[in-house]
Design an enzyme around this catalytic site. Structure first.
Site, PDB file in Angstrom:
ATOM      1  N   ASP A  48       0.834  -1.238   0.035  1.00 42.08           N
ATOM      2  CA  ASP A  48      -0.094   0.095   0.106  1.00 42.08           C
ATOM      3  C   ASP A  48       0.788   1.290  -0.108  1.00 42.08           C
ATOM      4  OD1 ASP A  48       0.804  -0.938   2.694  1.00 42.08           O
ATOM      5  OD2 ASP A  48      -0.754   0.771   3.430  1.00 42.08           O
ATOM      6  N   GLU A  85      -0.080  -1.107   5.582  1.00 40.29           N
ATOM      7  CA  GLU A  85       0.961  -0.854   6.488  1.00 40.29           C
ATOM      8  C   GLU A  85       0.723   0.533   6.896  1.00 40.29           C
ATOM      9  OE1 GLU A  85       5.009   0.975   7.971  1.00 40.29           O
ATOM     10  OE2 GLU A  85       3.736   1.319   6.227  1.00 40.29           O
ATOM     11  N   ASP A 138      12.564  -5.651   7.225  1.00 40.36           N
ATOM     12  CA  ASP A 138      11.397  -5.048   6.932  1.00 40.36           C
ATOM     13  C   ASP A 138      12.001  -3.487   6.371  1.00 40.36           C
ATOM     14  OD1 ASP A 138       9.000  -4.228   6.135  1.00 40.36           O
ATOM     15  OD2 ASP A 138       8.388  -4.190   8.036  1.00 40.36           O
TER      16      ASP A 138
END
Length: 501
Positions: free
Chosen positions: A125, A192, A218
């Site tokens: 996203d 997120e 990440d």
């Protein structure tokens, strides 16, 4: 008297010279903490083809929104279809499942069932374009255009470049016949930017299946260029921890009334004083923990006065801290920050409001708790009429993994192998990432994006004219490619010679 004065002056002179000598010796004895590894041969990549695949992915408007019914289902379907078309080997060899609304979890089985798996993360996203700023973009934000050596569009940096670079790396490894020793997971959350429910569901699913991860990587801190004063090389900062997120909700009820008869203290006045107290008396700052480790690691690589100051924080700590507090970014590394975010009161200019609400957001350092934040708030406002509670939806500061671990070593080594003339240091991630949901199944969680960023690039993050350089994007692919190899056994890593498609 004259003899005594000379003696005092001589003593002071000796003290100054002695102190200067100690500072000089201490500065010189602080040797480099950088791993000494050779650069690896540059992996051949079809940079233009890779750039085009990312550009197409940027055209999917996977915008996160908390508005009811605003989920961009068609955009995620479009992105998933493109991923399947662009990376056929990944979809043939890896097990793919959809988790939650649109999060993706890939599993690449390893040859050693006893070895702990690793997890590479990114999110699909993106944030919306700020209203009335569309005309400021040099290339339309969702056109996915390639121009001037860059791939332009919302998500080029945050975070589709990481996602596509991981997919490119795995596709390339599969094309070469590579088989991992450890099982490798790829997790791509779909929300997120609004809390990460998709990543939370993936973490819960893996935990339910009894999965324990060797490490998680990440998005996070970057490769900074020319941002740290006194440091010539680029600096790759690995986020070894991230700050927590806590919001205090303040409320006050009074009698209200007509504005022609105001009491000595109005609701707005009392709340304003309370908010000012919170802002003017924040949590104390201190160079400690992750920030101290970062400065200790960077100091030997610096030159001039900055090297002297950072190498001798035992003496110059207060001076350095004073300077760091002047910058919003470095100040945030040193303390739990206080941000006044909302105030709601009144609905007419001649009516005193009887009720007022306010929220204050705190980004908490590791070691801070919700209880300590609430105690801080109540101490600072010092007004029993104002009720202070904690709003739901907060998160704890993350644990701090050891920089002496094998997982950190391999990540450090990979950066040093792929990015020439780049130093590596641990750092503190100021924002929240999806990786915070995985602490129950991994002790080693890192937040790092192999993205080069100069000072002029930082406003592009969640801002206008987001882009990634084609050359940097190729480096990102090489980084993930080598990271996977480095996390396999020594013999396989030494003998394997991958070819990119």
């Amino acid at each position: 008297m004259r003899k005594m004065t000379k003696k005092i002056l001589w003593s002071m002179f000796c003290l100054v010279v002695g102190l200067a000598l100690i500072v000089a010796i201490n500065t010189l004895r602080q040797g480099s903490r950088q791993l000494q590894v050779p650069l690896i041969p540059v992996l051949a990549i079809d940079e233009n083809a890779s750039a085009r695949r990312l550009a197409v992915g940027l055209r999917a408007q996977t915008i996160s929104s908390q508005e009811p019914g605003a989920f961009a289902a068609a955009a995620f379907t479009q992105l998933h279809a493109h991923l399947q078309s662009a990376f056929p080997r990944v979809h043939a060899a890896l097990q793919r499942e959809t988790v939650g609304q649109a999060s993706l979890l890939f599993r690449w089985p390893g040859s050693d069932a006893q070895a702990k798996p690793i997890l590479l993360m990114a999110h699909q996203d993106v944030v919306p374009i700020a209203p009335q700023t569309e005309h400021l973009w040099l290339h339309p934000p969702f056109a996915g255009e390639i121009a001037e050596g860059f791939i332009w569009g919302r998500g080029a940096w945050d975070d589709k470049a990481n996602l596509f670079a991981m997919m490119e790396a795995v596709e390339s490894l599969l094309a070469s016949g590579f088989t991992p020793r450890q099982t490798i997971y790829l997790a791509f959350g779909h929300d997120e930017e609004i809390g990460g429910s998709g990543a939370r569901e993936i973490a819960a699913l893996l935990q339910q299946r009894g999965v324990k991860l060797e490490f998680v990587l990440d998005e996070g801190l970057l490769i900074t260029e020319g941002i740290l004063a006194g440091l010539d090389p680029s600096a790759a900062l690995i986020g070894v921890a991230e700050k927590g997120y806590t919001t205090a909700a303040l409320s006050l009820d009074t009698a209200g009334g007509h504005s022609s008869l105001p009491p000595p203290k109005t609701a707005i006045g009392m709340m304003s004083v309370a908010l000012a107290q919170l802002e003017n008396r924040p949590f104390p700052a201190e160079i400690k923990g992750v920030s101290r480790t970062m400065f200790d690691t960077i100091a030997p690589e610096m030159k001039g006065l900055n090297r002297i100051l950072l190498s001798n924080l035992w003496l110059f700590g207060p001076l350095v801290q004073q300077q760091l507090e002047k910058s919003t970014s470095t100040n945030a590394m040193l303390r739990t920050t206080t941000a006044l975010t909302t105030v709601h009161a009144g609905n007419k200019d001649n009516v005193l409001p009887g009720h007022i609400d306010a929220t204050v957001n705190f980004r908490t350092l590791p070691g801070e708790t919700e209880a300590s934040v609430l105690a801080h708030v109540r101490d600072r406002i010092a007004n029993d009429q104002i009720k202070a509670t904690l709003a739901p939806g907060g998160s704890f500061p993350s644990k701090v993994p050891s920089t002496e671990s094998a997982a950190y070593y391999k990540l450090n080594k990979t950066i040093r192998e792929v990015f020439a003339n780049t130093i590596v240091a641990p750092g503190l991630m100021l924002g929240a990432t999806d990786s915070r949901h995985f602490e129950a199944i991994s002790e080693h969680i890192f937040k790092f994006s192999p993205v080069r960023a100069g000072e002029n690039d930082l406003p592009r993050f969640h801002g206008t004219n987001e882009r990634i350089a084609i050359k940097n994007y190729a480096e990102m692919i090489r980084f993930y490619h080598q990271l996977v190899i480095n996390h396999q056994d020594t013999k396989q890593a030494a003998s394997f010679k991958g070819e990119a498609k």
